[in-house]
Design an enzyme around this catalytic site. Structure first.
Site, PDB file in Angstrom:
ATOM      1  N   PHE A  97      16.669  25.395  -5.324  1.00  0.00           N
ATOM      2  CA  PHE A  97      17.187  25.325  -6.690  1.00  0.00           C
ATOM      3  C   PHE A  97      18.265  26.402  -6.811  1.00  0.00           C
ATOM      4  O   PHE A  97      18.227  27.289  -7.638  1.00  0.00           O
ATOM      5  CB  PHE A  97      16.066  25.531  -7.704  1.00  0.00           C
ATOM      6  CG  PHE A  97      16.265  24.749  -8.980  1.00  0.00           C
ATOM      7  CD1 PHE A  97      16.661  23.421  -8.944  1.00  0.00           C
ATOM      8  CD2 PHE A  97      16.044  25.339 -10.204  1.00  0.00           C
ATOM      9  CE1 PHE A  97      16.849  22.697 -10.114  1.00  0.00           C
ATOM     10  CE2 PHE A  97      16.217  24.625 -11.379  1.00  0.00           C
ATOM     11  CZ  PHE A  97      16.622  23.303 -11.324  1.00  0.00           C
ATOM     12  N   ASP A 121      25.078   8.260 -11.481  1.00  0.00           N
ATOM     13  CA  ASP A 121      24.739   8.781 -10.164  1.00  0.00           C
ATOM     14  C   ASP A 121      24.376   7.559  -9.328  1.00  0.00           C
ATOM     15  O   ASP A 121      24.247   6.453  -9.861  1.00  0.00           O
ATOM     16  CB  ASP A 121      23.569   9.763 -10.254  1.00  0.00           C
ATOM     17  CG  ASP A 121      23.443  10.664  -9.026  1.00  0.00           C
ATOM     18  OD1 ASP A 121      24.291  10.537  -8.123  1.00  0.00           O
ATOM     19  OD2 ASP A 121      22.511  11.480  -8.975  1.00  0.00           O
ATOM     20  N   ASP A 156      17.963  16.202 -15.129  1.00  0.00           N
ATOM     21  CA  ASP A 156      18.935  17.002 -15.870  1.00  0.00           C
ATOM     22  C   ASP A 156      19.625  18.048 -15.001  1.00  0.00           C
ATOM     23  O   ASP A 156      20.624  18.651 -15.423  1.00  0.00           O
ATOM     24  CB  ASP A 156      18.287  17.664 -17.091  1.00  0.00           C
ATOM     25  CG  ASP A 156      17.143  18.603 -16.719  1.00  0.00           C
ATOM     26  OD1 ASP A 156      16.741  18.626 -15.540  1.00  0.00           O
ATOM     27  OD2 ASP A 156      16.648  19.307 -17.620  1.00  0.00           O
ATOM     28  N   ASP A 175      18.597  17.379   2.167  1.00  0.00           N
ATOM     29  CA  ASP A 175      17.406  17.365   1.322  1.00  0.00           C
ATOM     30  C   ASP A 175      17.448  16.226   0.312  1.00  0.00           C
ATOM     31  O   ASP A 175      18.524  15.837  -0.161  1.00  0.00           O
ATOM     32  CB  ASP A 175      17.321  18.713   0.588  1.00  0.00           C
ATOM     33  CG  ASP A 175      16.083  18.841  -0.271  1.00  0.00           C
ATOM     34  OD1 ASP A 175      14.983  18.940   0.291  1.00  0.00           O
ATOM     35  OD2 ASP A 175      16.223  18.844  -1.518  1.00  0.00           O
ATOM     36  N   GLU A 190      15.903  13.767   4.671  1.00  0.00           N
ATOM     37  CA  GLU A 190      14.518  13.798   4.187  1.00  0.00           C
ATOM     38  C   GLU A 190      14.349  12.710   3.144  1.00  0.00           C
ATOM     39  O   GLU A 190      14.732  12.876   1.992  1.00  0.00           O
ATOM     40  CB  GLU A 190      14.194  15.167   3.580  1.00  0.00           C
ATOM     41  CG  GLU A 190      12.762  15.262   3.079  1.00  0.00           C
ATOM     42  CD  GLU A 190      12.628  15.912   1.706  1.00  0.00           C
ATOM     43  OE1 GLU A 190      11.510  16.332   1.360  1.00  0.00           O
ATOM     44  OE2 GLU A 190      13.636  15.985   0.961  1.00  0.00           O
TER      45      GLU A 190
END
Length: 535
Positions: free
Chosen positions: A99, A171, A180, A213, A239
């Site tokens: 993050f 997206d 968000d 990721d 992944e």
């Protein structure tokens, strides 16, 4: 420590002590997937709590110090943690890199200088660096432009999933939780900023490839574009952790993503079967790495656990979202991924402690890596299987070069119908047995029967090998009585340096043989050890 056995100790001791680095193959699969020749053996170079190890900011220093032994243990590449700043939420949460908020390399793993030193050490040891990349989401609340007084030019601002004019979500993938924090990777500005950062990692931080990721959050074509522009000849992994639902194949969505991204993918189809328990071992073959189609095998990155699924030393035991907790089953799973097709990935806490010292499975995994390399197993090697309830045997290579038995009833490769193989490895309970192609080495083995006898009774060591009579007491090894010390009945014979099952048999003229009760004895691989049975 895990108990394991080296077979033909004299012949292969050097191979198991050090896995010599071979020539790097390189290249793509016939279908264009970037698997770097299929000969990589990957070490996940961190776990969830690595940022907190040693009080924090010491992980890169530890990696640099241990680069030579990582190479000596047989690893060709290390999967590095996300290299970007991730602000910790508390002393026990955050900072892991998933993050992040900016491309600054001064993270909780260490400083920019520490990272560069680790890069130099790994490259000097011949270990490739595969960086973890998190393009789907970002810590939106901690972006530089969100801080008071920061006026960031529009061209430098990230574009988000919810930035569409009509406030709908724009997206081309699934949201991360509420979505968000998701970046909109349909926008060129976002894609190009990542492209520039991947170039930076390649040129200034030694990147040979990337692990992407949460790839279900964006289209695979973006990964293909980045790799084509930045590291087309490198290695890449995605992944894609998504349950296909009851009755559906795990393999199909993994293959579809790989086809779009032209990258390998973690074999969650195999992970799901590991989690099903020991009774489902025969089903392990029904995974990407066991698929009869080489285009499936070549894309598989096989693993037992990782920073998300597995436990981690330290706070709360890490995430352990889908951990394989049965230690015996972990032994079988590592034996499987390290000897069969696919690119194996080893989880740091199974191999090393936080200071780089040996962890529980270190010697076990190191020995398996050495056998994989000696047998020439690569991602797209051919494989066939024999299986039954709770057991499996994999025969790898064309012609077969290595035979791996997990929980099977076979104690000799000849029972499987193949000749000219030498037993080379087993764990303590013989639930893992491995044979390699090649003529067995003959060693002198000493046998002893610890038993009370009376005059007229003799002892014979009888076993499966012809030198032990082929289970015929009349043709077995006649032991001699020695007065010096117990066990008194002793003898020696030349045997192939492989597993040999045997028993003590008491023979008396005019009477039927009296067999040692219980399970068969199994010879040790150590030629200096006397095989002793108590009767």
């Amino acid at each position: 420590m895990i108990a394991w056995t080296r077979i033909a100790l004299l012949a292969v001791g050097l191979a198991l002590a050090t896995a010599t680095q071979g020539a790097d193959v390189g290249g793509k699969t016939p279908t264009g997937v970037r698997y770097d020749g299929g000969d990589e053996i990957l070490l996940q170079g961190f776990h969830w709590n690595s940022v907190r190890a040693g009080g924090g900011k010491v992980w890169y220093v530890m990696l640099a110090r241990n680069a030579p032994r990582i190479a000596a243990d047989g690893f060709t590449a290390i999967w590095m943690p996300p290299p970007w700043v991730d602000e910790p939420k508390s002393a026990t949460q955050g900072g892991e890199g998933y993050f992040w908020n900016r491309f600054d390399k001064n993270s909780l793993y260490g400083s920019d200088a520490d990272l560069r030193a680790a890069v130099a050490a790994m490259r000097g040891a011949g270990v490739k660096l595969i960086y973890d990349i998190v393009p789907n989401h970002i810590d939106r609340a901690r972006l530089p432009q969100s801080q008071p007084g920061n006026d960031v030019a529009p061209a430098d601002r990230w574009l988000f999933r919810d930035d569409c004019p009509d406030r709908t979500q724009c997206d081309d993938g699934e949201p991360f939780f509420s979505g968000d924090a998701d970046l909109d990777l349909t926008k060129f500005a976002n894609l190009d900023r990542f492209r520039a950062e991947l170039v930076n990692l390649r040129d200034n931080y030694g990147a040979s490839g990337f692990r992407f990721d949460f790839v279900k959050g964006y289209a695979g074509r973006h990964v293909d574009d980045w790799m084509r522009q930045v590291a087309d000849g490198g290695f890449c992994i995605g992944e894609l952790w998504t349950d296909p639902g009851a009755g559906n194949s795990w393999q199909d969505p993994l293959k579809r993503w790989s086809d779009a991204a032209r990258c390998t993918v973690f074999d969650f189809s195999l992970k799901a079967k590991f989690q099903a328990g020991p009774g489902e071992i025969a089903d392990w073959q029904h995974s990407l790495g066991g698929n009869p189609d080489a285009s499936y095998r070549s894309i598989a990155v096989t693993f037992v656990d990782n920073h998300d699924t597995g436990a981690s030393p330290g706070v709360n035991g890490g995430q352990h979202l889908w951990s394989l907790t049965d230690e015996h089953l972990r032994q079988l799973a590592y034996a499987y991924i390290l000897t069969t097709p696919g690119t194996p990935s080893v989880y740091w806490p199974d191999m090393y402690n936080d200071d780089g010292s040996d962890a529980t499975f270190h010697n076990y995994i190191k020995a398996l890596i050495a056998l994989r390399r000696e047998a020439g197993v690569v991602a797209d090697s051919t494989v066939s299987f024999k299986s039954g309830p709770g057991w499996i045997v994999a025969l790898v290579g064309t012609p077969v070069r290595i035979v791996v038995s997990l929980n099977s009833p076979f104690v000799d490769a000849r029972q499987i119908g193949i000749q000219g193989f030498t037993a080379r490895f087993a764990n303590a309970d013989r639930s893992v047995r491995i044979w390699l192609a090649g003529q067995p080495t003959t060693v002198t083995k000493r046998f002893a029967c610890d038993v009370a006898t009376i005059p007229g009774e003799d002892m014979v060591a009888v076993g499966a090998d012809p030198a032990l009579g082929g289970w015929n007491p009349d043709k077995g090894l006649r032991l001699a009585w020695h007065d010096d010390a117990a066990p008194h009945w002793r003898g020696a014979v030349d045997l192939p340096s492989s597993f040999n099952e045997w028993k003590c048999v008491k023979v008396t003229k005019g009477r039927p043989p009296e067999w040692q009760p219980g399970a068969n004895n199994v010879t040790s691989p150590d030629p200096a050890e006397t095989e002793t049975a108590h009767f």
